[in-house]
Design a protein around this motif. Structure first.
Motif, PDB file in Angstrom:
ATOM      1  N   ALA A  78      94.094 158.169  85.886  1.00 23.25           N
ATOM      2  CA  ALA A  78      94.340 156.960  85.988  1.00 23.25           C
ATOM      3  C   ALA A  78      93.680 155.927  86.934  1.00 23.25           C
ATOM      4  O   ALA A  78      93.684 156.680  88.093  1.00 23.25           O
ATOM      5  CB  ALA A  78      96.120 156.845  86.292  1.00 23.25           C
ATOM      6  N   GLU A  80      94.024 153.026  88.798  1.00 26.67           N
ATOM      7  CA  GLU A  80      94.913 151.620  88.906  1.00 26.67           C
ATOM      8  C   GLU A  80      94.114 150.742  89.708  1.00 26.67           C
ATOM      9  O   GLU A  80      94.694 149.439  89.310  1.00 26.67           O
ATOM     10  CB  GLU A  80      96.531 151.863  89.601  1.00 26.67           C
ATOM     11  N   HIS A  81      93.248 150.938  90.572  1.00 26.25           N
ATOM     12  CA  HIS A  81      92.377 149.898  91.303  1.00 26.25           C
ATOM     13  C   HIS A  81      91.287 150.325  91.332  1.00 26.25           C
ATOM     14  O   HIS A  81      90.784 151.437  91.802  1.00 26.25           O
ATOM     15  CB  HIS A  81      93.136 149.709  92.751  1.00 26.25           C
TER      16      HIS A  81
END
Length: 184
Positions: A78, A80-81
């Protein structure tokens, strides 16, 4: 013992990295890694974008699922940022690590499958240390029947020197005294 007091300085950057290990109910193991980068000031990439103080620039997670032989059975990523639009494209190539062993050759496998522009430097950094986190998670102590071969961590640091007192005490069957072999 703590570090000595630092010189006068200004705090600019945080990189927080965490590894967690789990035994799954199905007998496999999950090792998760998380990285988060932030700045203490307004941070701008000219011609791209900017981040407020404390706003994550990088926020990445990896979950490796491994079997008892430390072979990767599944990987999940993942992001996310991320700082740039193309960054998430580095997640898909991570599937190339399925089937690789966390034991000998792990870093070589990472470089082979994800090196250079094939992957993400930050995800590779997390992967490098996931092997150590996995072995710490999977360790079942030093009790039980003596191993037939030296554990992989012997000879890899000062404490686990084949000629050192820790190996002599815990793994005497692998303890080697160079001076005795040379004298004898």
């Amino acid at each position: 013992m703590p570090l000595s007091p630092p010189a006068a300085r200004t705090h600019l950057h945080n990189r927080d990295v965490v590894y967690r290990g789990y035994r799954r109910d199905d007998g496999l193991w999950d090792v998760e890694a998380e990285m988060r980068d932030t700045k203490t000031y307004q941070f701008d990439v000219p011609g791209d974008r900017g981040w407020a103080p404390g706003q994550p620039i990088h926020g990445m997670l990896i979950r490796l699922t491994v079997d008892d032989r430390a072979v990767v059975r599944a990987i999940e990523v993942a992001m996310e940022h991320v700082p740039h639009g193309p960054c998430p494209e580095a997640a898909a190539p991570m599937q190339r690590m399925v089937g690789c062993s966390l034991a000998r050759g792990w870093r070589r496998s990472i470089d082979e499958h994800l090196g250079g522009v094939q992957g993400c430097a930050h995800l590779r950094e997390l992967l490098f240390n996931m092997a150590t986190a996995a072995f710490q998670t999977m360790a079942r102590g030093v009790g039980g029947p003596p191993p037939k071969r030296p554990p992989a961590f012997l000879g890899k640091c000062k404490t686990w020197d084949f000629d050192g007192p820790t190996v002599e005490r815990i793994y005497p069957m692998f303890f080697q005294r160079l001076h005795e072999r040379q004298d004898g």
